[in-house]
Design an enzyme around this catalytic site. Sequence first.
Site, short mmCIF file in Angstrom:
data_model
loop_
_atom_site.label_atom_id
_atom_site.label_comp_id
_atom_site.label_asym_id
_atom_site.label_seq_id
_atom_site.Cartn_x
_atom_site.Cartn_y
_atom_site.Cartn_z
N GLU A 210 1.56 -8.75 8.51
CA GLU A 210 2.10 -7.10 8.54
C GLU A 210 3.05 -6.59 7.62
O GLU A 210 3.04 -5.39 7.47
CB GLU A 210 2.83 -7.00 10.01
CG GLU A 210 1.88 -6.97 11.18
CD GLU A 210 0.84 -5.95 11.13
OE1 GLU A 210 1.10 -4.92 10.99
OE2 GLU A 210 -0.49 -6.54 11.27
N ARG B 92 -4.12 -8.84 -20.88
CA ARG B 92 -5.06 -8.30 -21.95
C ARG B 92 -4.27 -7.32 -22.74
O ARG B 92 -4.84 -7.26 -23.83
CB ARG B 92 -6.45 -7.89 -21.17
CG ARG B 92 -6.18 -6.68 -20.15
CD ARG B 92 -7.39 -6.35 -19.72
NE ARG B 92 -8.33 -5.64 -20.59
CZ ARG B 92 -9.48 -5.89 -21.09
NH1 ARG B 92 -10.17 -6.96 -20.59
NH2 ARG B 92 -10.20 -5.20 -22.12
N PRO C 295 0.87 -0.98 0.10
CA PRO C 295 -0.12 -0.13 0.04
C PRO C 295 0.70 1.26 -0.05
O PRO C 295 0.39 2.46 -0.12
CB PRO C 295 -0.65 -0.12 1.32
CG PRO C 295 0.05 -1.25 2.30
CD PRO C 295 0.62 -1.90 1.18
N ASP D 104 -10.35 0.67 -24.68
CA ASP D 104 -10.69 0.72 -23.05
C ASP D 104 -10.38 2.00 -22.45
O ASP D 104 -9.80 2.74 -23.17
CB ASP D 104 -9.79 -0.44 -22.51
CG ASP D 104 -10.32 -1.94 -22.45
OD1 ASP D 104 -11.47 -1.91 -22.90
OD2 ASP D 104 -9.23 -2.50 -22.17
#
Length: 239
Positions: free
Chosen positions: A127, A165, A100, A180
């Site tokens: 963690e 893709r 993150p 897209d």
Amino acid sequence: MPIFVPHTLIMTLRIDIVTLFPEMCASYCEGSIVGRAVRRGLVDIALVNPRDWAGGRHRTVDDRPYGGGPGMVMAAPPIAECLDSLLNRSRNPRLLMTSPQGGRLTQRGINMLAEDDHIIILCGHYEGIDERIVELYKPEEFSIGDFVLSGGELAALIVTDAVTRQIPGALGHAESAVSDSFQGEGTLLDHPCYTKPAEFRGLEVPAVLTSGDHGAVDNWRETKRIERTQERRPDLESE
Ligand code: SAH
């Protein structure tokens, strides 16, 4: 219609997903577009468990954090052994780590990854991973958004799917990836799409789409893409 890709042109992209939970990833890699690309030999996905490099009777892969606190930390030695083995398998491996705290994943980043021939994605869990892995291997850390997941497996699958893709031959129509959202020069969102029935609960498909006038359809789609982008993601236009 089957797409014919001459064998000499096929360059198989290898993706190694390093995870303590390979079974979480397996079925996703077998289904739909990713599974078909695997069967066509366009991408070769290996699910690699650092536990296989863990020593001791219990094959321990995690331990309590130094300094105290809750949770467990993935230990460095089995991950390092595992990465040493994977990094040796090609000339230009690219090592990614799910986190993150990493840079936010974008379509531009995905398109660049699709040009590679060997990607290794390291999944954290609990963690996180002992920081010395980051110091020693300097992986490119990436995040899929400002929220915290229980593990990097979903993030790794997101990269695997989005990269796959982009490989020529992976989609039914070569053009579908180009139109897209986020693709192409202007970074626009995609237009809305419809299929049968022509009328559903009183709502009709926009007449232009059934008119047979391809020029008008293209114009309508382009206008919708611009409108949607302005309405929903005005920030994209400045990118
Ligand atoms: N304590 C860490 C989070 C650990 S979550 C922190 O606050 O930074 C456990 C693992 O899930 C992470 O090591 C990472 O591999 C994965 N993960 C969690 N959220 C993620 C996100 N937004 N993007 C990518 N990976 C994520």
